[in-house]
Write a protein that holds these residues in place. Sequence first.
Motif, PDB file in Angstrom:
ATOM      1  N   ALA A  31       0.833  -1.205   0.000  1.00 34.23           N
ATOM      2  CA  ALA A  31       0.000   0.000   0.000  1.00 34.23           C
ATOM      3  C   ALA A  31       0.865   1.252   0.000  1.00 34.23           C
ATOM      4  CB  ALA A  31      -0.925  -0.021   1.212  1.00 34.23           C
ATOM      5  N   ASP A  32       2.049   1.181   0.671  1.00 35.59           N
ATOM      6  CA  ASP A  32       2.983   2.314   0.654  1.00 35.59           C
ATOM      7  C   ASP A  32       3.435   2.627  -0.761  1.00 35.59           C
ATOM      8  OD1 ASP A  32       3.620   3.429   3.210  1.00 35.59           O
ATOM      9  OD2 ASP A  32       4.220   1.407   3.763  1.00 35.59           O
ATOM     10  N   VAL A  34       1.881   1.872  -3.566  1.00 36.49           N
ATOM     11  CA  VAL A  34       0.767   2.416  -4.352  1.00 36.49           C
ATOM     12  C   VAL A  34       0.563   3.892  -4.031  1.00 36.49           C
ATOM     13  CG1 VAL A  34      -1.672   2.202  -4.861  1.00 36.49           C
ATOM     14  CG2 VAL A  34      -0.334   0.175  -4.471  1.00 36.49           C
ATOM     15  N   LEU A  35       0.656   4.222  -2.740  1.00 36.01           N
ATOM     16  CA  LEU A  35       0.504   5.619  -2.323  1.00 36.01           C
ATOM     17  C   LEU A  35       1.614   6.482  -2.925  1.00 36.01           C
ATOM     18  CD1 LEU A  35      -1.011   7.623  -0.543  1.00 36.01           C
ATOM     19  CD2 LEU A  35       0.490   7.013   1.323  1.00 36.01           C
ATOM     20  N   CYS A  79      -5.027  -0.999  -6.385  1.00 40.07           N
ATOM     21  CA  CYS A  79      -5.704  -1.305  -5.129  1.00 40.07           C
ATOM     22  C   CYS A  79      -6.710  -2.427  -5.316  1.00 40.07           C
ATOM     23  CB  CYS A  79      -6.407  -0.068  -4.595  1.00 40.07           C
ATOM     24  SG  CYS A  79      -5.275   1.101  -3.918  1.00 40.07           S
ATOM     25  N   VAL A  82      -4.840  -5.652  -5.317  1.00 40.07           N
ATOM     26  CA  VAL A  82      -4.436  -6.099  -3.978  1.00 40.07           C
ATOM     27  C   VAL A  82      -5.645  -6.593  -3.199  1.00 40.07           C
ATOM     28  CG1 VAL A  82      -3.474  -5.324  -1.794  1.00 40.07           C
ATOM     29  CG2 VAL A  82      -2.443  -4.594  -3.911  1.00 40.07           C
ATOM     30  N   LEU A  83      -6.790  -5.899  -3.348  1.00 38.82           N
ATOM     31  CA  LEU A  83      -7.969  -6.241  -2.555  1.00 38.82           C
ATOM     32  C   LEU A  83      -8.622  -7.533  -3.020  1.00 38.82           C
ATOM     33  CD1 LEU A  83      -9.796  -2.855  -2.073  1.00 38.82           C
ATOM     34  CD2 LEU A  83      -9.151  -4.396  -0.269  1.00 38.82           C
TER      35      LEU A  83
ATOM     36  N   LEU B  33       1.414   3.489   7.577  1.00 39.25           N
ATOM     37  CA  LEU B  33       0.726   3.874   6.343  1.00 39.25           C
ATOM     38  C   LEU B  33      -0.526   4.692   6.590  1.00 39.25           C
ATOM     39  CD1 LEU B  33       0.547   2.914   3.055  1.00 39.25           C
ATOM     40  CD2 LEU B  33      -1.663   2.576   4.042  1.00 39.25           C
ATOM     41  N   LEU B  87      -9.419   3.347  -1.034  1.00 45.05           N
ATOM     42  CA  LEU B  87      -8.976   2.061  -1.576  1.00 45.05           C
ATOM     43  C   LEU B  87      -7.608   1.669  -1.024  1.00 45.05           C
ATOM     44  CD1 LEU B  87     -10.222   2.218  -5.228  1.00 45.05           C
ATOM     45  CD2 LEU B  87     -10.763   0.501  -3.562  1.00 45.05           C
ATOM     46  N   ILE B  88      -6.683   2.644  -0.888  1.00 46.53           N
ATOM     47  CA  ILE B  88      -5.361   2.318  -0.340  1.00 46.53           C
ATOM     48  C   ILE B  88      -5.493   1.874   1.115  1.00 46.53           C
ATOM     49  CG2 ILE B  88      -3.123   3.287   0.271  1.00 46.53           C
ATOM     50  CD1 ILE B  88      -3.350   5.048  -2.204  1.00 46.53           C
ATOM     51  N   LYS B  90      -8.103   0.451   2.461  1.00 44.79           N
ATOM     52  CA  LYS B  90      -8.688  -0.894   2.483  1.00 44.79           C
ATOM     53  C   LYS B  90      -7.653  -1.958   2.148  1.00 44.79           C
ATOM     54  CE  LYS B  90     -12.931  -1.739   0.912  1.00 44.79           C
ATOM     55  NZ  LYS B  90     -14.150  -1.631   0.084  1.00 44.79           N
ATOM     56  N   ALA B  91      -6.790  -1.653   1.156  1.00 44.80           N
ATOM     57  CA  ALA B  91      -5.751  -2.621   0.787  1.00 44.80           C
ATOM     58  C   ALA B  91      -4.816  -2.864   1.964  1.00 44.80           C
ATOM     59  CB  ALA B  91      -4.971  -2.112  -0.424  1.00 44.80           C
ATOM     60  N   TYR B  92      -4.465  -1.769   2.677  1.00 39.22           N
ATOM     61  CA  TYR B  92      -3.582  -1.923   3.842  1.00 39.22           C
ATOM     62  C   TYR B  92      -4.262  -2.745   4.927  1.00 39.22           C
ATOM     63  CZ  TYR B  92      -0.763  -0.660   7.864  1.00 39.22           C
ATOM     64  OH  TYR B  92       0.018  -0.698   8.970  1.00 39.22           O
ATOM     65  N   LEU B  94      -6.589  -4.962   4.668  1.00 42.07           N
ATOM     66  CA  LEU B  94      -6.734  -6.367   4.282  1.00 42.07           C
ATOM     67  C   LEU B  94      -5.450  -7.143   4.508  1.00 42.07           C
ATOM     68  CD1 LEU B  94      -8.852  -8.236   2.901  1.00 42.07           C
ATOM     69  CD2 LEU B  94      -7.561  -7.881   0.827  1.00 42.07           C
ATOM     70  N   ARG B  95      -4.304  -6.515   4.229  1.00 40.01           N
ATOM     71  CA  ARG B  95      -3.051  -7.250   4.304  1.00 40.01           C
ATOM     72  C   ARG B  95      -2.412  -7.244   5.685  1.00 40.01           C
ATOM     73  NH1 ARG B  95      -0.302  -8.769  -0.539  1.00 40.01           N
ATOM     74  NH2 ARG B  95      -1.996  -9.262  -1.954  1.00 40.01           N
ATOM     75  N   HIS B  96      -2.582  -6.141   6.433  1.00 42.77           N
ATOM     76  CA  HIS B  96      -1.722  -5.955   7.606  1.00 42.77           C
ATOM     77  C   HIS B  96      -2.467  -5.762   8.911  1.00 42.77           C
ATOM     78  CE1 HIS B  96       1.750  -5.680   5.016  1.00 42.77           C
ATOM     79  NE2 HIS B  96       1.019  -4.926   4.223  1.00 42.77           N
ATOM     80  N   THR B 114     -14.331  -4.372   4.679  1.00 46.41           N
ATOM     81  CA  THR B 114     -13.201  -4.879   3.913  1.00 46.41           C
ATOM     82  C   THR B 114     -13.048  -6.379   4.059  1.00 46.41           C
ATOM     83  OG1 THR B 114     -12.128  -2.804   4.396  1.00 46.41           O
ATOM     84  CG2 THR B 114     -10.762  -4.526   3.506  1.00 46.41           C
TER      85      THR B 114
END
Lengths: 89, 133
Positions: A31-32, A34-35, A79, A82-83, B33, B87-88, B90-92, B94-96, B114
Amino acid sequence: MIEYALNFAFVCAGLALLINLWRLSFGPTIADRVLAVDTMAINGIALLVLYGIGRATSMYFEAALLFAMVGFVSTVAYCKFVLRGDIIE
Amino acid sequence: MEFIVELVISVLIVIGGLFTLIGSFGLVKLPNLLMRLHAPTKATTVGVGSILIASMLFFWVERGTFTIHELLITIFLFLTAPITANLIGKAYLLRHVDPKDDLPHTGEAEGWATFDVRDPEEQPRDPGKLPQD
């Protein structure tokens, strides 16, 4: 006077792009990264608009608009991948 | 070009450049993040916004015709910034982030959006349980 301000802003935006590149390379999570890409697109828009002011043409405006759209779509695609593990379901 | 207009354009360009740099500096400085997500919004709103206003003023003075097509980029960025941030995040998540330990309970039959991917025909589940995968 505008030339000096433009030079200053060019240095700032270039430095910001370098910092984003650092985050893109060493970012601990996906995510970092992507940001970082999203922020790089925004800094690219700023650079393009500044260059357009410097050259006194409005030709670079269209490039900046396209950059904004492509940056948004690519961020959303990353995103989504990844999701959901897929972009278009 | 009048001095005052030139001064205003220069100040707007300097503010835009500074805020662009501050946004990216926050991207490096902040510890995780979900905090880092907060920093580049400054670059998006104030940074690019004031540079675009400077561009609008510059071409107004340069050409003599006032156009607002620079505002298109600003509006587009303002519309899309919350979507990308959501979205970023949510991605974070989901993973962490572990939904059982790190997040408070929602108090509803559904869990956090999520993590909770159910098909709508399924019966409402026990609120204490969250999907395993």
